[in-house]
Enzyme design. Sequence first.
Site, PDB file in Angstrom:
ATOM      1  N   LYS A   1     -11.638 -12.202 -14.869  1.00  0.00           N
ATOM      2  CA  LYS A   1     -11.892 -12.338 -16.312  1.00  0.00           C
ATOM      3  C   LYS A   1     -11.278 -13.617 -16.905  1.00  0.00           C
ATOM      4  O   LYS A   1     -11.923 -14.298 -17.704  1.00  0.00           O
ATOM      5  CB  LYS A   1     -11.305 -11.114 -17.030  1.00  0.00           C
TER       6      LYS A   1
ATOM      7  N   GLY B   1       0.840  -1.193   0.000  1.00  0.00           N
ATOM      8  CA  GLY B   1       0.000   0.000   0.000  1.00  0.00           C
ATOM      9  C   GLY B   1       0.871   1.238   0.000  1.00  0.00           C
ATOM     10  O   GLY B   1       2.082   1.145   0.259  1.00  0.00           O
TER      11      GLY B   1
ATOM     12  N   HIS C   1       7.872  -7.824  -3.816  1.00  0.00           N
ATOM     13  CA  HIS C   1       6.555  -8.237  -4.328  1.00  0.00           C
ATOM     14  C   HIS C   1       6.645  -9.600  -5.013  1.00  0.00           C
ATOM     15  O   HIS C   1       7.016  -9.671  -6.182  1.00  0.00           O
ATOM     16  CB  HIS C   1       6.023  -7.190  -5.311  1.00  0.00           C
TER      17      HIS C   1
ATOM     18  N   CYS D   1       5.292  -6.181   1.511  1.00  0.00           N
ATOM     19  CA  CYS D   1       5.662  -4.764   1.430  1.00  0.00           C
ATOM     20  C   CYS D   1       5.034  -3.969   2.584  1.00  0.00           C
ATOM     21  O   CYS D   1       5.396  -4.189   3.736  1.00  0.00           O
ATOM     22  CB  CYS D   1       5.290  -4.208   0.058  1.00  0.00           C
ATOM     23  N   TYR D   2       4.086  -3.094   2.320  1.00  0.00           N
ATOM     24  CA  TYR D   2       3.467  -2.357   3.428  1.00  0.00           C
ATOM     25  C   TYR D   2       2.865  -3.343   4.439  1.00  0.00           C
ATOM     26  O   TYR D   2       2.907  -3.107   5.656  1.00  0.00           O
ATOM     27  CB  TYR D   2       2.378  -1.395   2.910  1.00  0.00           C
TER      28      TYR D   2
ATOM     29  N   ASP E   1     -18.748 -11.691 -20.834  1.00  0.00           N
ATOM     30  CA  ASP E   1     -19.377 -11.944 -19.539  1.00  0.00           C
ATOM     31  C   ASP E   1     -20.839 -12.383 -19.666  1.00  0.00           C
ATOM     32  O   ASP E   1     -21.250 -13.378 -19.065  1.00  0.00           O
ATOM     33  CB  ASP E   1     -19.283 -10.699 -18.635  1.00  0.00           C
TER      34      ASP E   1
ATOM     35  N   GLU F   1       4.260 -11.362  -6.039  1.00  0.00           N
ATOM     36  CA  GLU F   1       3.135 -11.593  -6.953  1.00  0.00           C
ATOM     37  C   GLU F   1       3.393 -11.149  -8.389  1.00  0.00           C
ATOM     38  O   GLU F   1       2.682 -11.536  -9.295  1.00  0.00           O
ATOM     39  CB  GLU F   1       1.877 -10.880  -6.405  1.00  0.00           C
TER      40      GLU F   1
END
Length: 511
Positions: A369, A58, A172, A85-86, A231, A174
């Site tokens: 998605k 963040g 990070h 991180c944060y 969708d 990710e």
Amino acid sequence: MKNTIHQTILVLDFGGQYKELIARTVRENRVHSVILPGSTPVEKVRELAPIGIILTGGPHSVYEEDAPRADKALFELGIPVLGICYGMQMMSYVLGGKVSSCEVSEYGTTRVDVVGDSVLFDGVKTPLSALMSHTDYVSQLPQGFTVTAVTAVCPVAAAENADRGLYAVQFHPEVERTRGGKRIIRNFLYKVCKAKGDYTIDAYIENEIRRIRDTVGEDGRVLLGLSGGVDSAVAAALLAEALPNRLTCIFVDHGMMRKNEGEEIAKEFGGKSLDLVCVDACRRFLDSLKGVTDPETKRKIIGEEFVRVFEKESAKYAGNFLAQGTIYPDVIESGANNSANIKSHHNVGGLPADTKFAGIVEPLRGLFKDEVRKLGRKLGLSRQRVERQPFPGPGLGVRVIGEVTAEKLDILRDADAIFREETEKSRVRADQYFAVLTSSRSVGVVGDFRTYGYVLALRAVRTSDFMTCEYARLPYSLLDRVSKRIVNEVPGVGRVVYDVTGKPPATIEWE
Ligand code: XMP
């Protein structure tokens, strides 16, 4: 609240930009994930009973007065936690550690050296190259924690208290730029949280079909607006599976679809166990757009007309539930969290008070998605349908610059079809590509005659999030083929140009 079908990882959002990426990475590892605001009360977390919690990064510093912080009790639930991180700094701070400002901020890919033998780094090639992006760092760990990784300037790049199941990384894991990062998350899921890997698309389908049947009941019927997009198409396929012959799909043709799209929808859905109603509203939309040139006014008119036509049509058909193709990012964006750029979404907001419907069914509400696409394939939809590039709701209405007329739409449809056909054949990678009919005309010469045709622009972009893009470097040979075919085959176009602008400063659409 507790999800009894799948084990869940809770992603607590502290305003970082990668929350969805974290949640998707977890799901790619066959573990279900949900994103909730960092301020979620501990009571609610306990009710949800996740097998693990990930705290996102963040933009804050823990010492800011209104910095979001978790309750200390969160770390006493006995549920493993991974702070990123944060999330790492905040966890350390709340548990009595110290966070300081770095002398040198670390931004970019950085060498991280692993020390000790943390399970988080099992099977990860070290030293690893990881994305760092911070100006604060943990300068003193809380009691019981040990350092498990360092960088040249950051003495605590990762730390843990394995006995309490608390893990933290300053980088990070990710993002793709962190080599081995996905493995770190996988280790957290399987080695720390003891995940079973029970989240699969088959399990989702089974669960959702049951839920749809419970909601709609024995005799309920559902109405769904089919737009041609991914969708609503996947929602239709799933609902048809759950409620054979109890679904009516209404496709409103506003006359601004691409070439043959109406026919393709009729063909694809005609054979399914649902009632398909195609409404030809082209004239009505064109009339309402007469003389209108402002892009936002066009959008507004098309949106409003759409709702009116849908309401009028849906009144004719039986259906006590309204289905929508809302997906998970729509729900997150609509204020379910505390991240900086909250935007409202037209799909979310519930039913208006004066509706004839008893409730809403949103069978894709929990999916990202890429999962929607996977589900669509599983349910037998065509590759073209599930891989369809984004197409704006107002359709070609915002790709005809200025006033929209039937003649201009026909020109654009034909030119756009040629561009798409040739681009697909060439196998060039572009994430969105289309033609735009500008309002400029230019002088040309064909044989001995002077011509005065429209300038047609081609646009092809590469992007992963559609928030920014760069123009696709299409080969000249492709541009050449497309240009020749368009000026030869589409009367009314006198000149073809290629848009070489990124976003920012331009947008993807011209209007
Ligand atoms: P821009 O032009 O804002 O487009 O860079 C970003 C993405 O959004 C799509 N887009 C729209 N989608 N209604 C939609 O449903 C709209 O009015 C609209 N305008 C832009 C655009 O095609 C691109 O994928």
